[in-house]
Every structure is written in structure tokens, then in C-alpha cells.
Design an enzyme around this catalytic site. Structure first.
Site, PDB file in Angstrom:
ATOM      1  N   TYR A  56       0.267  -1.426  -0.171  1.00 16.48           N
ATOM      2  CA  TYR A  56       0.389   0.699   0.058  1.00 16.48           C
ATOM      3  C   TYR A  56       0.873   1.145  -0.190  1.00 16.48           C
ATOM      4  O   TYR A  56       1.832   1.561   1.367  1.00 16.48           O
ATOM      5  CB  TYR A  56      -0.832   0.327   1.199  1.00 16.48           C
ATOM      6  CG  TYR A  56      -1.944  -1.146   1.033  1.00 16.48           C
ATOM      7  CD1 TYR A  56      -1.938  -2.169   0.066  1.00 16.48           C
ATOM      8  CD2 TYR A  56      -2.160  -1.454   2.407  1.00 16.48           C
ATOM      9  CE1 TYR A  56      -3.013  -2.816   0.034  1.00 16.48           C
ATOM     10  CE2 TYR A  56      -3.427  -2.663   2.641  1.00 16.48           C
ATOM     11  CZ  TYR A  56      -3.740  -3.388   1.716  1.00 16.48           C
ATOM     12  OH  TYR A  56      -4.144  -4.288   1.646  1.00 16.48           O
ATOM     13  N   HIS A 141      -0.074 -12.486   1.584  1.00 17.87           N
ATOM     14  CA  HIS A 141      -0.784 -11.155   0.427  1.00 17.87           C
ATOM     15  C   HIS A 141      -0.879 -11.702  -0.734  1.00 17.87           C
ATOM     16  O   HIS A 141      -0.002 -11.437  -1.403  1.00 17.87           O
ATOM     17  CB  HIS A 141      -0.256 -10.152   0.826  1.00 17.87           C
ATOM     18  CG  HIS A 141      -0.989  -9.122   0.245  1.00 17.87           C
ATOM     19  ND1 HIS A 141      -0.254  -7.802   0.185  1.00 17.87           N
ATOM     20  CD2 HIS A 141      -2.187  -8.411   0.337  1.00 17.87           C
ATOM     21  CE1 HIS A 141      -1.681  -6.552  -0.533  1.00 17.87           C
ATOM     22  NE2 HIS A 141      -2.346  -7.668  -0.002  1.00 17.87           N
TER      23      HIS A 141
END
Length: 330
Positions: A56, A141
Site C-alpha cells: 500500500y 498477501h
């Protein structure tokens, strides 16, 4: 705000989680003060679970979240981050990272790495960016194209870190329920983060994943309950899974909104409450990039939703009759 234990772990999360992709400049920039205000508003609203990832904003989200949380009592909140992408300096890079969705300078490049060494390195780097002493939950992830390595190398390393006390819980986060189900069957994960596949518009997670999680004592955190915007504000141009919503989905979302309004319930409130009809669901994760979004998310989660609303949605065929729905009026 109510808190729930994740499966058979000892980690307790608030029902609403702060999704920190937004403060990593997802699609558009967010200033440092606005990011800090978003976290402050979430905290004041009772949110005690904060989720981030190196992906992110090329580490920006972790930096900002750690900066805001360091002043908070460490035992009063739960923090999760993710492994699978290593950030490496890109000295010759220029431009921005918008090709990957983030309005930040492209000063790092991502390298997929689900090796044991990569996992430990990723955790160490995340702790450095966060400036915190521990991570409560680490997720694999998006291992979609790396499932074998994630199972053979990354998961065992996370399990070792959990046994060492470095992590309180381990999990997997992605939007593919079938692979999540496989990982539940073949590992001892504590939690799965399912994005976009258990909402008022998409219940694919119910076919196998959610019943299996309940059977195995694995907690579920549901992300993407607004399906990237369509269930937050259905209108022409609204997005579903980050692309323009097809006409039939827009029409269905508008029908959902109309039923909710007849019961005096904002569609956002119903979308946030819906996943809790399944006993495996411990929380919902919502992206928050401003104080207004954080305050609204908490208010919508706590908005009363009458049982009759779910009944009408089933009668009208807007959700299947077999889908479990919350029974209590909050």
C-alpha cells in the site's frame, strides 16, 4: 464497539477494521494531516483493528499508520500487515506508482517473494517502517500465482514466527475463496481476509470457504463489503471491483438501496452488517482515507437494521434464501 476473537486464536478484533490502503494514496493523494485525522476519527469511534501492507503506497501506509499508533497504548489495538511482496529501492525509477494503483513516487519496486527468508525479511522491514515492537497478525498477501511456495515455505515460516511470539496470529488475504479454502484445509491459519466475495452483491464465499472456516475454527474478516463503491453509492459510473459496474449489477444495487430506504436503513449500513449473519465472520474491513469516512463507517456499522429488511431482500430475490442474515436488531 463490539470485539470478537479470531477463530481459535487469542487475538480479539473490533468488528470494524481500518483498512489503510487509502492512506497509502490509493488512486489519489492523501495528505499526512488527513491520514492522521482519519486514524484519529476511527479510534474515537471505537475501531481497534488496523490493517496495512507494504504494497500500500510502497510502504507509505505502514509509515503513516505506525506514526499515528505509536502514541496509543500498544495492548489496546490489533495491527495486521502482510507478506509476499518485498520492497526494493529503484534508484533509476521515475514517475509514479499509479500503474499499481498508488499515487506515490515510484522509488521502490515490488518483488514477489514467498520464501521463508523473504517472509522474515518482510516482517523485519514492516516493523522498521511501522516503528512498533510487534505485529499482531501477518497475512500471506495475494498468493494466487504462488500457492505452492506459499504453502511450502511462507506458511511454515509464519508458523515459526507465531511460535516464537513475534506474531499473535497468521492468515491469508485475497479475493479468491477457493484458494483460501485450500489453505484452511492444508494449514493451521488463524484467520482469512476475504475481499469482495461476501457482500450483498456477491456471496461466492458461502459455497465452501465460510462453512469450512466455521468448522475448522478459523476467523474470517470480510473486506470489500461495498465492492469498491457500488454498494456505498449506487449510481451511473459507480465501480464494482474497481471497474465500471455492469448495468445489471447497478440495477440490482439500486433495488437493494430502495428496499433499505423503505426500512429506514442506509444501504451502507446493510452492506456492513450483512456479513455478520455468518458465525465465522469476526469483522469487516473498510478502507478509510479521511475522518469523515472513518466516522461514517462506524456510524453505519452501528445503525439499527431490522430483521424485516433481510426478509424482504430474500422475498424479492435480491439475496438467495439460503444465505444467513443477522437476526438481531442492533
Amino acid at each position: 464497539m463490539r470485539q470478537n476473537i479470531l477463530g481459535s486464536s487469542t487475538v480479539r478484533v473490533s468488528e470494524l477494521a481500518f483498512g489503510a490502503a487509502g492512506i497509502g494514496n490509493l488512486f489519489t493523494p492523501v495528505s499526512d494531516p488527513d491520514a492522521a485525522l482519519a486514524i484519529e476519527a476511527a479510534w474515537e469511534s471505537g475501531v481497534r483493528y488496523f490493517d496495512t501492507a507494504p504494497h500500500y503506497g510502497l510502504g507509505l501506509s505502514e509509515h503513516r499508520l505506525g506514526e499515528a499508533l505509536r502514541a496509543r497504548p500498544r495492548d489496546e489495538y490489533v495491527l495486521s500487515t502482510k507478506v509476499g511482496r518485498i520492497l526494493e529501492p529503484a534508484p533509476q525509477a521515475s514517475g509514479d506508482d499509479l500503474a499499481n494503483g498508488f499515487a506515490v513516487p515510484a522509488c521502490y519496486r515490488r518483488r514477489w517473494d514467498f520464501s521463508a527468508a523473504g517472509v522474515r525479511h518482510s516482517i523485519e522491514e514492516s516493523l522498521n517502517r511501522l516503528g512498533l515492537d510487534r505485529i499482531d497478525i501477518a497475512y500471506l498477501h495475494d498468493p494466487d500465482d504462488h500457492a505452492d511456495q506459499a504453502l511450502a515455505e511462507a506458511y511454515p515460516e509464519l508458523a515459526r514466527l507465531r511460535a516464537e511470539g513475534v506474531l499473535g496470529a497468521i492468515g491469508v488475504g485475497m479475493n479468491q475463496p477457493d484458494l483460501l479454502a485450500r489453505l484452511i484445509r492444508e494449514t493451521d491459519v488463524d484467520v482469512v481476509l476475504l475481499a469482495g466475495r461476501y457482500s450483498l452483491l456477491d456471496q461466492r464465499g458461502l459455497a465452501e470457504l465460510l462453512p469450512l472456516a466455521a468448522e475448522r475454527g478459523v476467523g474470517v474478516v470480510v473486506g470489500g463489503v461495498f465492492n469498491s463503491g457500488l454498494l456505498a453509492d449506487p449510481k451511473p459510473g459507480a465501480t464494482f471491483d474497481y471497474t465500471a459496474a455492469p448495468a445489471e449489477l447497478l440495477a440490482r444495487a439500486l433495488e437493494l438501496k430502495a428496499v433499505c430506504e423503505r426500512h429506514g436503513v442506509p444501504l451502507r449500513a446493510a452492506a456492513l452488517r450483512f456479513p455478520f449473519g455468518h458465525p465465522a465472520v469476526a469483522g469487516v474491513l473498510v478502507g478509510m482515507r479521511s475522518a469523515a469516512e472513518a466516522t461514517d463507517g462506524a456510524a453505519m456499522l452501528l445503525h439499527p437494521v431490522p430483521v424485516a429488511l433481510w426478509g424482504e431482500l430474500k422475498e424479492r430475490g435480491l439475496i438467495p434464501p439460503e444465505v444467513p442474515t443477522p437476526e438481531e436488531v442492533r
